[in-house]
Design a protein around this motif. Structure first.
Motif, PDB file in Angstrom:
ATOM      1  N   ALA A  46      22.046   9.945  -2.056  1.00  0.00           N
ATOM      2  CA  ALA A  46      21.685  10.330  -0.691  1.00  0.00           C
ATOM      3  C   ALA A  46      20.974   9.167  -0.023  1.00  0.00           C
ATOM      4  CB  ALA A  46      20.778  11.553  -0.722  1.00  0.00           C
ATOM      5  N   GLN A  47      21.361   8.897   1.200  1.00  0.00           N
ATOM      6  CA  GLN A  47      20.717   7.842   1.969  1.00  0.00           C
ATOM      7  C   GLN A  47      19.838   8.460   3.049  1.00  0.00           C
ATOM      8  OE1 GLN A  47      21.026   4.526   1.081  1.00  0.00           O
ATOM      9  NE2 GLN A  47      22.013   5.550  -0.654  1.00  0.00           N
ATOM     10  N   PHE A  48      18.846   7.703   3.450  1.00  0.00           N
ATOM     11  CA  PHE A  48      17.849   8.136   4.424  1.00  0.00           C
ATOM     12  C   PHE A  48      16.946   9.198   3.799  1.00  0.00           C
ATOM     13  CE2 PHE A  48      21.529   7.042   7.296  1.00  0.00           C
ATOM     14  CZ  PHE A  48      21.066   5.766   7.555  1.00  0.00           C
ATOM     15  N   VAL A  49      15.741   9.183   4.190  1.00  0.00           N
ATOM     16  CA  VAL A  49      14.737  10.052   3.575  1.00  0.00           C
ATOM     17  C   VAL A  49      14.836  11.467   4.133  1.00  0.00           C
ATOM     18  CG1 VAL A  49      12.274  10.447   3.272  1.00  0.00           C
ATOM     19  CG2 VAL A  49      13.178   8.118   3.192  1.00  0.00           C
ATOM     20  N   PHE A  50      14.962  12.415   3.223  1.00  0.00           N
ATOM     21  CA  PHE A  50      14.792  13.815   3.589  1.00  0.00           C
ATOM     22  C   PHE A  50      14.104  14.479   2.407  1.00  0.00           C
ATOM     23  CE2 PHE A  50      18.673  13.823   1.227  1.00  0.00           C
ATOM     24  CZ  PHE A  50      18.842  15.088   0.704  1.00  0.00           C
ATOM     25  N   ASN A  51      13.630  15.692   2.579  1.00  0.00           N
ATOM     26  CA  ASN A  51      12.689  16.247   1.606  1.00  0.00           C
ATOM     27  C   ASN A  51      13.278  16.502   0.228  1.00  0.00           C
ATOM     28  OD1 ASN A  51      14.264  18.378   2.403  1.00  0.00           O
ATOM     29  ND2 ASN A  51      12.585  19.812   2.763  1.00  0.00           N
ATOM     30  N   LYS A  52      14.610  16.494   0.093  1.00  0.00           N
ATOM     31  CA  LYS A  52      15.207  16.728  -1.222  1.00  0.00           C
ATOM     32  C   LYS A  52      16.054  15.548  -1.686  1.00  0.00           C
ATOM     33  CE  LYS A  52      15.144  21.770  -1.254  1.00  0.00           C
ATOM     34  NZ  LYS A  52      15.922  23.008  -1.494  1.00  0.00           N
ATOM     35  N   GLN A  53      15.806  14.392  -1.127  1.00  0.00           N
ATOM     36  CA  GLN A  53      16.578  13.202  -1.504  1.00  0.00           C
ATOM     37  C   GLN A  53      16.445  12.900  -2.990  1.00  0.00           C
ATOM     38  OE1 GLN A  53      15.134   9.458   0.014  1.00  0.00           O
ATOM     39  NE2 GLN A  53      17.176   8.557   0.059  1.00  0.00           N
ATOM     40  N   LYS A  54      15.211  12.929  -3.498  1.00  0.00           N
ATOM     41  CA  LYS A  54      14.985  12.629  -4.914  1.00  0.00           C
ATOM     42  C   LYS A  54      15.671  13.658  -5.803  1.00  0.00           C
ATOM     43  CE  LYS A  54      11.374  11.834  -8.361  1.00  0.00           C
ATOM     44  NZ  LYS A  54       9.911  11.777  -8.628  1.00  0.00           N
ATOM     45  N   ASP A  55      15.589  14.932  -5.424  1.00  0.00           N
ATOM     46  CA  ASP A  55      16.236  15.985  -6.211  1.00  0.00           C
ATOM     47  C   ASP A  55      17.737  15.748  -6.293  1.00  0.00           C
ATOM     48  OD1 ASP A  55      13.773  17.188  -6.465  1.00  0.00           O
ATOM     49  OD2 ASP A  55      14.108  18.627  -4.853  1.00  0.00           O
ATOM     50  N   PHE A  56      18.338  15.423  -5.167  1.00  0.00           N
ATOM     51  CA  PHE A  56      19.783  15.189  -5.143  1.00  0.00           C
ATOM     52  C   PHE A  56      20.160  13.987  -5.998  1.00  0.00           C
ATOM     53  CE2 PHE A  56      23.563  13.141  -3.318  1.00  0.00           C
ATOM     54  CZ  PHE A  56      24.475  14.190  -3.402  1.00  0.00           C
ATOM     55  N   ASN A  57      19.470  12.876  -5.813  1.00  0.00           N
ATOM     56  CA  ASN A  57      19.820  11.660  -6.542  1.00  0.00           C
ATOM     57  C   ASN A  57      19.623  11.815  -8.047  1.00  0.00           C
ATOM     58  OD1 ASN A  57      20.512  10.468  -4.140  1.00  0.00           O
ATOM     59  ND2 ASN A  57      18.659   9.244  -3.958  1.00  0.00           N
ATOM     60  N   THR A  58      18.662  12.632  -8.450  1.00  0.00           N
ATOM     61  CA  THR A  58      18.471  12.906  -9.876  1.00  0.00           C
ATOM     62  C   THR A  58      19.643  13.696 -10.444  1.00  0.00           C
ATOM     63  OG1 THR A  58      16.058  12.896  -9.676  1.00  0.00           O
ATOM     64  CG2 THR A  58      16.980  14.053 -11.574  1.00  0.00           C
ATOM     65  N   GLU A  59      20.207  14.591  -9.631  1.00  0.00           N
ATOM     66  CA  GLU A  59      21.272  15.476 -10.111  1.00  0.00           C
ATOM     67  C   GLU A  59      22.652  14.827 -10.154  1.00  0.00           C
ATOM     68  OE1 GLU A  59      19.521  19.873  -8.824  1.00  0.00           O
ATOM     69  OE2 GLU A  59      21.161  18.984  -7.661  1.00  0.00           O
ATOM     70  N   THR A  60      22.824  13.660  -9.554  1.00  0.00           N
ATOM     71  CA  THR A  60      24.181  13.110  -9.426  1.00  0.00           C
ATOM     72  C   THR A  60      24.625  12.232 -10.595  1.00  0.00           C
ATOM     73  OG1 THR A  60      23.375  11.186  -8.165  1.00  0.00           O
ATOM     74  CG2 THR A  60      24.048  13.141  -6.908  1.00  0.00           C
ATOM     75  N   TRP A  61      23.742  11.978 -11.542  1.00  0.00           N
ATOM     76  CA  TRP A  61      24.098  11.078 -12.634  1.00  0.00           C
ATOM     77  C   TRP A  61      25.244  11.609 -13.491  1.00  0.00           C
ATOM     78  CZ3 TRP A  61      22.549   6.186 -13.917  1.00  0.00           C
ATOM     79  CH2 TRP A  61      21.502   5.645 -13.150  1.00  0.00           C
ATOM     80  N   ALA A  62      25.167  12.870 -13.890  1.00  0.00           N
ATOM     81  CA  ALA A  62      26.103  13.395 -14.889  1.00  0.00           C
ATOM     82  C   ALA A  62      27.551  13.377 -14.404  1.00  0.00           C
ATOM     83  CB  ALA A  62      25.697  14.815 -15.290  1.00  0.00           C
ATOM     84  N   VAL A  63      27.805  13.872 -13.200  1.00  0.00           N
ATOM     85  CA  VAL A  63      29.184  13.930 -12.704  1.00  0.00           C
ATOM     86  C   VAL A  63      29.709  12.527 -12.413  1.00  0.00           C
ATOM     87  CG1 VAL A  63      30.704  14.853 -10.914  1.00  0.00           C
ATOM     88  CG2 VAL A  63      28.838  16.258 -11.801  1.00  0.00           C
ATOM     89  N   SER A  64      28.846  11.658 -11.903  1.00  0.00           N
ATOM     90  CA  SER A  64      29.256  10.265 -11.673  1.00  0.00           C
ATOM     91  C   SER A  64      29.668   9.599 -12.980  1.00  0.00           C
ATOM     92  CB  SER A  64      28.109   9.474 -11.034  1.00  0.00           C
ATOM     93  OG  SER A  64      27.768   9.985  -9.769  1.00  0.00           O
TER      94      SER A  64
END
Length: 218
Positions: free
Chosen positions: A10-28
């Motif tokens: 996720a680009q640009f800061v929003f309140n769940k950016q960190k949550d999203f980026n943490t979750e994307t490792w496995a499928v990638s």
């Protein structure tokens, strides 16, 4: 040269950016695992940048020699209402969409990407794998191997103890980490210290040089 990494973030800061980026490792990583022999010339890393707020330059393309990055639209509001499987599927669609755009731009072959997409679905979007090949104990009675479960909310490694005929005796969780801490698993080494102990070591150059000693109790 082959592709080393695919990243959805996720680009640009929003309140769940960190949550999203943490979750994307496995499928990638799952998608990438089917592309280890994919010819990308000098490109080592592809980044799919997701945002709800692209305005000007939504299709902006970063064209460095060893890195390619494409911007895509992503509905984060919808994403965070989904269950785990729904999130994985939405991630896969975003990754595949981004990679197809990069392939179009770079004139890469697209069929391997289509095959990787299909194989992810065949695996039910579960990234689970044996880390290496079993190693026989000094007394030649047992074998040890390691099995990884890399999910969007957890990264786990299990030791797998088998008899010399590969019949599983015990499966024991030895490591649990955040999904973004899993890349070291591709670089671990292990050895029997004696017939009752095994040493697993993190040899990743960007890792924490961790060591785990596993006691064998047949």
């Amino acid at each position: 040269m082959n592709l080393h990494e695919i990243k959805l973030s996720a680009q640009f800061v929003f309140n769940k950016q960190k949550d999203f980026n943490t979750e994307t490792w496995a499928v990638s990583e799952l998608y990438w695992s089917f592309l280890k022999k994919y010819n990308t010339s000098k490109v080592k890393k592809c980044v799919i940048s997701a945002s709800e707020d692209w305005v000007e330059g939504q299709q902006k393309y970063t064209n460095w020699e060893d890195l390619k990055e494409v911007n895509i639209s992503f509905d984060f509001t919808k994403y965070f209402l989904l269950d785990k499987q729904g999130k994985k599927r939405m991630q896969l669609e975003a990754i595949h969409n981004g990679m197809m755009q990069i392939a179009e731009h770079e004139k890469w072959e697209k069929q391997p990407l289509i095959d990787a997409y299909k194989q992810c679905l065949e695996k039910n979007l579960e990234y689970q794998f044996f880390v290496g090949t079993p190693k026989l104990s000094p007394d030649k009675k047992h074998k040890i191997n390691f099995w990884c479960n890399w999910d969007i909310d957890v990264f786990e490694v299990y030791s797998i103890l088998s008899d010399k005929n590969n019949n599983e005796i015990e499966r024991k969780k030895i490591i649990e980490k955040s999904p973004y801490d899993g890349e070291f698993i591709y670089y671990v080494k292990w050895k029997w210290l004696d017939h009752t102990k095994v040493l697993l070591e993190d040899k990743y150059k960007y890792g924490n040089n961790e060591k785990w000693e596993i006691e064998i109790k047949p």
